[in-house]
Design an enzyme around this catalytic site. Structure first.
Site, PDB file in Angstrom:
ATOM      1  N   LYS A  81       0.865  -1.176   0.000  1.00  0.00           N
ATOM      2  CA  LYS A  81       0.000   0.000   0.000  1.00  0.00           C
ATOM      3  C   LYS A  81       0.900   1.225   0.000  1.00  0.00           C
ATOM      4  O   LYS A  81       2.055   1.153   0.420  1.00  0.00           O
ATOM      5  CB  LYS A  81      -0.851  -0.004   1.288  1.00  0.00           C
ATOM      6  CG  LYS A  81      -2.068   0.856   1.244  1.00  0.00           C
ATOM      7  CD  LYS A  81      -3.286   0.130   0.718  1.00  0.00           C
ATOM      8  CE  LYS A  81      -4.477   1.045   0.639  1.00  0.00           C
ATOM      9  NZ  LYS A  81      -5.677   0.371   0.143  1.00  0.00           N
ATOM     10  N   GLY A 181     -24.161   3.750   4.851  1.00  0.00           N
ATOM     11  CA  GLY A 181     -23.298   4.294   3.796  1.00  0.00           C
ATOM     12  C   GLY A 181     -23.727   3.813   2.423  1.00  0.00           C
ATOM     13  O   GLY A 181     -23.388   2.703   2.019  1.00  0.00           O
ATOM     14  N   VAL A 182     -24.526   4.645   1.734  1.00  0.00           N
ATOM     15  CA  VAL A 182     -24.964   4.248   0.391  1.00  0.00           C
ATOM     16  C   VAL A 182     -24.187   5.061  -0.648  1.00  0.00           C
ATOM     17  O   VAL A 182     -24.743   5.830  -1.418  1.00  0.00           O
ATOM     18  CB  VAL A 182     -26.500   4.371   0.219  1.00  0.00           C
ATOM     19  CG1 VAL A 182     -27.190   3.200   0.885  1.00  0.00           C
ATOM     20  CG2 VAL A 182     -27.039   5.689   0.776  1.00  0.00           C
ATOM     21  N   GLY A 183     -22.865   4.877  -0.620  1.00  0.00           N
ATOM     22  CA  GLY A 183     -21.986   5.532  -1.592  1.00  0.00           C
ATOM     23  C   GLY A 183     -21.813   4.617  -2.794  1.00  0.00           C
ATOM     24  O   GLY A 183     -22.766   3.954  -3.223  1.00  0.00           O
ATOM     25  N   VAL A 185     -20.172   1.728  -3.282  1.00  0.00           N
ATOM     26  CA  VAL A 185     -20.407   0.291  -3.078  1.00  0.00           C
ATOM     27  C   VAL A 185     -21.795   0.051  -2.477  1.00  0.00           C
ATOM     28  O   VAL A 185     -22.573  -0.764  -2.980  1.00  0.00           O
ATOM     29  CB  VAL A 185     -19.321  -0.335  -2.163  1.00  0.00           C
ATOM     30  CG1 VAL A 185     -19.592  -1.816  -1.973  1.00  0.00           C
ATOM     31  CG2 VAL A 185     -17.933  -0.126  -2.740  1.00  0.00           C
TER      32      VAL A 185
HETATM   33  P1  NAD Z   1     -17.913   6.114  -0.821  1.00  0.00           P
HETATM   34  O1  NAD Z   1     -17.168   7.266  -0.280  1.00  0.00           O
HETATM   35  O2  NAD Z   1     -18.437   6.168  -2.216  1.00  0.00           O
HETATM   36  O3  NAD Z   1     -19.161   5.769   0.133  1.00  0.00           O
HETATM   37  C1  NAD Z   1     -19.141   5.878   1.513  1.00  0.00           C
HETATM   38  C2  NAD Z   1     -20.485   6.442   1.936  1.00  0.00           C
HETATM   39  O4  NAD Z   1     -20.531   6.458   3.360  1.00  0.00           O
HETATM   40  C3  NAD Z   1     -20.720   7.879   1.463  1.00  0.00           C
HETATM   41  O5  NAD Z   1     -21.993   7.997   0.861  1.00  0.00           O
HETATM   42  C4  NAD Z   1     -20.626   8.702   2.753  1.00  0.00           C
HETATM   43  O6  NAD Z   1     -21.430   9.852   2.733  1.00  0.00           O
HETATM   44  C5  NAD Z   1     -21.107   7.684   3.764  1.00  0.00           C
HETATM   45  N1  NAD Z   1     -20.737   7.988   5.142  1.00  0.00           N
HETATM   46  C6  NAD Z   1     -19.613   8.578   5.610  1.00  0.00           C
HETATM   47  N2  NAD Z   1     -19.673   8.699   6.956  1.00  0.00           N
HETATM   48  C7  NAD Z   1     -20.853   8.154   7.334  1.00  0.00           C
HETATM   49  C8  NAD Z   1     -21.474   7.958   8.588  1.00  0.00           C
HETATM   50  N3  NAD Z   1     -20.933   8.381   9.724  1.00  0.00           N
HETATM   51  N4  NAD Z   1     -22.700   7.345   8.610  1.00  0.00           N
HETATM   52  C9  NAD Z   1     -23.272   6.923   7.461  1.00  0.00           C
HETATM   53  N5  NAD Z   1     -22.732   7.086   6.256  1.00  0.00           N
HETATM   54  C10 NAD Z   1     -21.525   7.682   6.190  1.00  0.00           C
HETATM   55  O7  NAD Z   1     -16.950   4.857  -0.615  1.00  0.00           O
HETATM   56  P2  NAD Z   1     -17.093   3.405  -1.257  1.00  0.00           P
HETATM   57  O8  NAD Z   1     -16.139   3.294  -2.385  1.00  0.00           O
HETATM   58  O9  NAD Z   1     -18.535   3.074  -1.451  1.00  0.00           O
HETATM   59  O10 NAD Z   1     -16.497   2.506  -0.086  1.00  0.00           O
HETATM   60  C11 NAD Z   1     -17.253   2.207   1.078  1.00  0.00           C
HETATM   61  C12 NAD Z   1     -16.427   1.374   2.033  1.00  0.00           C
HETATM   62  O11 NAD Z   1     -16.023   0.166   1.383  1.00  0.00           O
HETATM   63  C13 NAD Z   1     -15.124   2.057   2.489  1.00  0.00           C
HETATM   64  O12 NAD Z   1     -14.846   1.642   3.799  1.00  0.00           O
HETATM   65  C14 NAD Z   1     -14.079   1.459   1.553  1.00  0.00           C
HETATM   66  O13 NAD Z   1     -12.798   1.467   2.137  1.00  0.00           O
HETATM   67  C15 NAD Z   1     -14.614   0.041   1.392  1.00  0.00           C
HETATM   68  N6  NAD Z   1     -14.180  -0.582   0.138  1.00  0.00           N
HETATM   69  C16 NAD Z   1     -14.483  -0.037  -1.059  1.00  0.00           C
HETATM   70  C17 NAD Z   1     -14.073  -0.663  -2.234  1.00  0.00           C
HETATM   71  C18 NAD Z   1     -14.417  -0.107  -3.580  1.00  0.00           C
HETATM   72  O14 NAD Z   1     -14.276  -0.831  -4.592  1.00  0.00           O
HETATM   73  N7  NAD Z   1     -14.902   1.119  -3.686  1.00  0.00           N
HETATM   74  C19 NAD Z   1     -13.351  -1.867  -2.165  1.00  0.00           C
HETATM   75  C20 NAD Z   1     -13.068  -2.420  -0.912  1.00  0.00           C
HETATM   76  C21 NAD Z   1     -13.485  -1.769   0.242  1.00  0.00           C
END
Ligand code: NAD
Length: 355
Positions: A81, A181-183, A185
């Site tokens: 990393k 967290g509905v981002g 993923v």
């Molecule tokens: P993202 O930033 O698109 O989504 C995260 C969401 O969580 C956002 O909508 C944000 O507003 C919300 N959030 C932040 N703080 C919050 C809280 N206190 N309460 C509720 N919601 C909250 O990120 P992502 O790419 O969807 O990743 C989500 C998680 O999955 C992260 O922990 C990331 O490390 C992990 N992850 C992602 C991937 C990937 O392919 N994107 C792969 C492995 C792991």
């Protein structure tokens, strides 16, 4: 010096590289944890760390996690990393990313980078101008694009396998499921669950996302911390790390925890055991969120989305194998998963004793 080497020895890290360039302001640390299975692959995070010790701790912790994630997913990849120190909005330039690419080039393929927090496909394009040891490139450049949809598919597989283990079949129709967290993923996961007829609850700090998904998919919006106390079948943390701490686990009222967030257990042993004692089946995060890594690995060996999806589907069987091991040996699932990952590394290490 002694302190640094004792830190590297704690989890047997192979190598750490400090990259400094006054011209661009680049201050980066690349940590290579283990390359028994292959070159170390892990994203580059840009973060405004309070001090250098925090940056070192983070990169050591994250690189070790990548070793286990690659191993348990059956990939021929090691764990590594990188972190770049600073506020991404202030420091990130083409020159800085390209300079960083040159440092990666000097490692001759021992480290392969990709996107992470505060880095984008555009940044990887800059890195790619200086080195070929980069993945997570846009489709137009022969890359796999945004890994989030495949990550969500893997989480969905892990969640369904958990349902199979706990309820006897993997249908989630009518099951009460909350996503924190509905981002990128969480949003894709929500769509899979909606298609199968789950009863959905969501929380986020992004009002726009909440409005969108409650309107489009009929998900019920829950206020912040209330999500932990809901009467649920499944809780899916898809926002932050360390949400599975003593306080939140005490509140949980569900049968399964299966989500995408990295490092969900605040303390692996304490909270892995606590969940087990509470009778909650925990699908280890580093296993079920590996779809994105599986996707970039495919990019590294020659991108084929169908193969990446097929390999991600295998998360289902591995999740079941981990529940079986956890039950047979009376150990928590995080420990079972870590042991499986370590066993593969040790087995392949022995294989290399013959030329
Ligand atoms: P993202 O930033 O698109 O989504 C995260 C969401 O969580 C956002 O909508 C944000 O507003 C919300 N959030 C932040 N703080 C919050 C809280 N206190 N309460 C509720 N919601 C909250 O990120 P992502 O790419 O969807 O990743 C989500 C998680 O999955 C992260 O922990 C990331 O490390 C992990 N992850 C992602 C991937 C990937 O392919 N994107 C792969 C492995 C792991």
């Amino acid at each position: 010096m002694t302190e640094m080497f004792s830190q590297l020895s704690t989890n047997n890290h192979e190598e750490i590289v400090f990259c400094n360039d006054d011209e661009t302001g680049l201050k980066a640390i690349i940590a290579i944890h283990n390359t028994v299975l292959g070159p170390g692959l892990g994203g580059t995070r840009i973060w405004n760390y309070e001090n250098e010790a925090d940056a070192i701790n983070d990169v050591l912790r994250l690189s070790r996690g990548m070793t286990y994630k690659a191993s348990i997913s059956g990939l021929n990849l090691g764990g590594a990393k990188a972190v770049i120190i600073g506020d991404s909005k202030k420091i990130k330039t083409e020159a800085l990313m390209r300079k960083f690419g040159r440092f990666i080039k000097n490692l001759n393929g021992k480290y392969i980078t990709a996107e992470d927090v505060n880095t984008t496909t555009q940044d990887m394009e800059y890195v790619a101008m200086e080195t070929k040891h980069v993945v997570g490139l846009p489709h137009l450049m022969g890359g796999g694009g945004d890994p989030s949809p495949i990550t969500a598919y893997g989480v969905y597989m892990g969640l369904k396998a958990s349902a199979k283990f706990v309820f006897g079949n993997d249908s989630i129709a009518g099951k009460k499921i909350a996503i924190q967290g509905v981002g990128k993923v969480g949003g894709h996961l929500l769509e899979y669950l909606h298609k199968e007829g789950a009863i959905l609850f969501i929380s986020d700090i992004n009002e726009g996302a909440l409005k969108h998904y409650s309107k489009e998919l009929g998900a019920t919006v829950v206020n912040g911390e209330d999500i932990f106390g809901l009467d649920l079948d499944i809780f899916a943390p898809c926002a932050l790390g360390a949400v599975l701490n003593t306080e939140n686990i005490n509140k949980l009222n569900c049968k399964i925890v299966a989500g995408a967030a990295n490092n969900q257990l605040a303390d692996e042993n304490v909270h892995g055991t606590m969940l087990m004692k509470k009778g909650i089946a925990y699908a280890p995060d580093f296993l079920i969120n590996a779809g994105g890594l599986i996707n970039v690995y495919q990019e590294y060996i020659g991108y084929n989305r169908e193969i990446a999806m097929n390999n991600t589907e295998k998360i289902y069987d591995t999740t079941l194998a981990i529940f079986a091991k956890s039950q047979a040996e009376n150990i928590h699932t995080q420990k079972a998963a870590t042991e499986l990952a370590e066993n593969r590394i040790n087995a392949i290490l022995k294989l290399k004793s013959t030329y």
